[in-house]
Enzyme design. Structure first.
Site, PDB file in Angstrom:
ATOM      1  N   PHE A 127      25.320 -17.743 116.435  1.00 32.11           N
ATOM      2  CA  PHE A 127      26.048 -17.750 117.862  1.00 32.11           C
ATOM      3  C   PHE A 127      26.541 -19.186 118.109  1.00 32.11           C
ATOM      4  O   PHE A 127      26.122 -20.005 117.779  1.00 32.11           O
ATOM      5  CB  PHE A 127      24.946 -17.364 118.856  1.00 32.11           C
ATOM      6  N   ASP A 198      16.091 -18.966 117.651  1.00 35.05           N
ATOM      7  CA  ASP A 198      16.631 -18.539 119.000  1.00 35.05           C
ATOM      8  C   ASP A 198      16.343 -16.884 119.109  1.00 35.05           C
ATOM      9  O   ASP A 198      16.641 -16.149 118.215  1.00 35.05           O
ATOM     10  CB  ASP A 198      17.976 -18.565 118.999  1.00 35.05           C
ATOM     11  N   TYR A 223      18.530 -13.398 130.907  1.00 33.90           N
ATOM     12  CA  TYR A 223      19.269 -12.263 131.404  1.00 33.90           C
ATOM     13  C   TYR A 223      19.505 -11.134 130.446  1.00 33.90           C
ATOM     14  O   TYR A 223      20.206 -10.339 130.869  1.00 33.90           O
ATOM     15  CB  TYR A 223      20.417 -12.974 132.111  1.00 33.90           C
ATOM     16  N   LYS A 224      19.207 -11.157 129.305  1.00 34.75           N
ATOM     17  CA  LYS A 224      19.511 -10.055 128.316  1.00 34.75           C
ATOM     18  C   LYS A 224      18.371  -9.032 128.636  1.00 34.75           C
ATOM     19  O   LYS A 224      18.153  -8.449 129.438  1.00 34.75           O
ATOM     20  CB  LYS A 224      19.456 -10.754 127.049  1.00 34.75           C
ATOM     21  N   ARG A 368      30.053  -2.795 120.064  1.00 41.05           N
ATOM     22  CA  ARG A 368      28.527  -3.284 119.778  1.00 41.05           C
ATOM     23  C   ARG A 368      27.855  -2.470 121.124  1.00 41.05           C
ATOM     24  O   ARG A 368      28.137  -2.574 122.249  1.00 41.05           O
ATOM     25  CB  ARG A 368      28.292  -4.810 120.352  1.00 41.05           C
TER      26      ARG A 368
HETATM   27  C1  LIG Z   1      23.356 -14.806 124.627  1.00 39.23           C
HETATM   28  C2  LIG Z   1      23.168 -16.235 123.759  1.00 39.23           C
HETATM   29  C3  LIG Z   1      22.850 -17.526 123.998  1.00 39.23           C
HETATM   30  C4  LIG Z   1      23.379 -17.598 125.552  1.00 39.23           C
HETATM   31  O1  LIG Z   1      23.133 -19.119 125.640  1.00 39.23           O
HETATM   32  P1  LIG Z   1      23.470 -19.638 127.465  1.00 39.23           P
HETATM   33  O2  LIG Z   1      23.246 -20.970 127.350  1.00 39.23           O
HETATM   34  O3  LIG Z   1      22.531 -18.619 128.171  1.00 39.23           O
HETATM   35  O4  LIG Z   1      24.786 -19.469 127.698  1.00 39.23           O
HETATM   36  C5  LIG Z   1      22.720 -18.337 123.145  1.00 39.23           C
HETATM   37  N1  LIG Z   1      22.289 -17.879 122.030  1.00 39.23           N
HETATM   38  C6  LIG Z   1      22.529 -16.422 121.227  1.00 39.23           C
HETATM   39  C7  LIG Z   1      22.015 -16.470 120.193  1.00 39.23           C
HETATM   40  C8  LIG Z   1      22.721 -15.537 122.354  1.00 39.23           C
HETATM   41  O5  LIG Z   1      22.955 -14.409 122.028  1.00 39.23           O
END
Ligand SMILES: *Cc1c(COP(=O)(O)O)cnc(C)c1O
Length: 409
Positions: A127, A198, A223-224, A368
């Site tokens: 990501f 992560d 938040y997911k 997705r």
């Molecule tokens: C959604 C996501 C993030 C989000 O990071 P934020 O700091 O909350 O914006 C980070 N890493 C991965 C792999 C994600 O899917």
């Protein structure tokens, strides 16, 4: 589509051991929400909890609530609850900041623990924020380190004596492909490297066993699948054995041994508290706690079973539609999402959203669909597949408004 009918889907719902959980969420009438992996749905209990925190704890009790309502302990209290979802014994997880900021803290601390090594190893397709944060950490440390990007299948073979930390996202946000957490962690340790996971697309979607895998550090999103609400704070795991040596660069007062002594010099708190920086976001933490409690009320193995049944069914239903399946064929090697590839993916997703089927698009060409087992039904899986088939067969996606790009995709 296959011979599978709406009635078959309803029969699966009738036998679903998690069916009752859906009523605990607010879901718009007539909509099929396949984006719980980007923003989880709103638990019914959240509004009431927030009303109490706002009106009674903040409005009436004001500053006393730091003590009387336990506000000051929320980062660790909710952290320990998330720990139960990700296989971490109490005292190893805090909730704070965003996933990006926690990555910064964990990566910085990890590099300090391996001063003689200079490589952060990760996947090229990780990501973007994970890559960007690693680049920022390297810059802060004077550019002595290297962010080494390799292909997904080359990670284990690329770990070597110069690897300080292996940083991976457990479930790939684009393809859904899932790493073997125990295997990769063991490979990192075999070379003396540290392992940072992560869990953005894992926490709350399946059982995770950080302690059992011997992970060193982990971060994840609130938040997911944890349903903590937009911009919910994130979590950070630091294994017991590293806590005494864990030094992170955001040395704010909430991570101080005695924040209310107001001394001049920073001295890290004992244990996981040293991972904190500033004042906790109380309202957001309260909302997140509700989302986490909903998950603690169910069996995560049942969540994973339903997730596998749903993703497997969706894959079968859309198999003949001419979309290329992305990621491993075996749902057991994937997270709780199905990704499909089509050159007109963006417009197809917009056309589905216009029909109340909310998935998302990931550039350049990926559709997705996330399947959050707590609030989705098999009839939703069937409905989404039927709508996708119709949008493709009728060419309904090919209208100007479906090609127009929005700021957030
Ligand atoms: C959604 C996501 C993030 C989000 O990071 P934020 O700091 O909350 O914006 C980070 N890493 C991965 C792999 C994600 O899917």
């Amino acid at each position: 589509m296959t011979g599978f009918t709406r009635a078959d889907a309803l029969a699966l719902d009738a036998a679903d051991e998690l069916a009752a959980a859906r009523a605990r969420f607010v879901l718009p009438e007539g909509e099929i929400y396949l984006d719980g992996n980007s923003l989880g749905a709103l638990p019914r209990a959240t509004a009431e909890r927030l009303r109490h925190v706002v009106e009674a704890e903040w409005g009436r009790d004001l500053i006393r609530s730091w003590n009387t309502a336990g506000w000051i302990d929320l980062p660790q209290r909710v952290g320990d609850k998330i720990g139960r979802l990700v296989g971490a014994a109490p005292g190893q997880v805090v909730v704070a900041d965003s996933t990006s900021v926690n990555l910064f803290k964990a990566l910085s601390a990890a590099l300090r623990l391996r001063p003689e090594r200079r490589v952060i190893l990760t996947e090229r397709s990780n990501f973007p924020t994970d890559l960007y944060v690693a680049q920022g950490v390297i810059e802060q440390l004077g550019g002595r380190h290297e962010l080494r990007l390799v292909g997904r299948d080359d990670v284990a073979g690329a770990i070597g004596p110069d690897t300080a930390v292996v940083m991976l996202t457990h479930v790939d946000y684009r393809t859904g492909a899932m790493h073997d957490m125990a295997g990769v962690t063991a490979a990192a340790h075999a070379h003396g490297a540290l392992m940072l996971w992560d869990l953005a697309h894992s926490a709350g979607a399946m059982p995770v066993d950080l302690d059992g895998c011997g992970a060193d550090f982990a971060v994840g999103c609130g938040y997911k699948y944890l349903n903590g609400g937009p911009g919910a704070p994130a979590f950070l795991y630091v294994a017991w054995r590293h806590q005494e040596a864990f030094r992170q660069p955001l040395t704010g007062w909430m991570g101080h041994a005695e924040p209310f002594a107001f001394g001049t010099d920073y001295r890290p708190a004992e244990g996981i508290r040293r991972a904190l920086c500033g004042t906790p976001p109380v309202l957001s933490l309260a909302a997140l706690e509700v989302g986490v409690d909903e998950l603690l009320a169910v069996d995560l193995h049942a969540v994973r079973r339903k997730s596998l049944a749903m993703t497997g069914l969706f894959r079968r239903l859309v198999a003949g539609l001419g979309l290329e399946a992305v990621g491993p064929e075996d749902p057991r090697a994937c997270g709780s999402q199905v990704s499909l590839r089509h050159p007109q993916g963006y417009a197809i997703v917009q056309a589905l959203i216009a029909r109340g089927i909310v998935g998302d698009f990931r550039a350049p060409d990926i559709l997705r669909f996330g399947f959050a087992p707590l609030y989705l039904r098999f009839v939703d899986v069937w409905g989404a597949a039927a709508a996708l088939a119709d949008v493709l067969e009728t060419g309904a996606w090919d209208r100007p408004e479906f090609h127009r790009r929005h700021a957030v995709t």
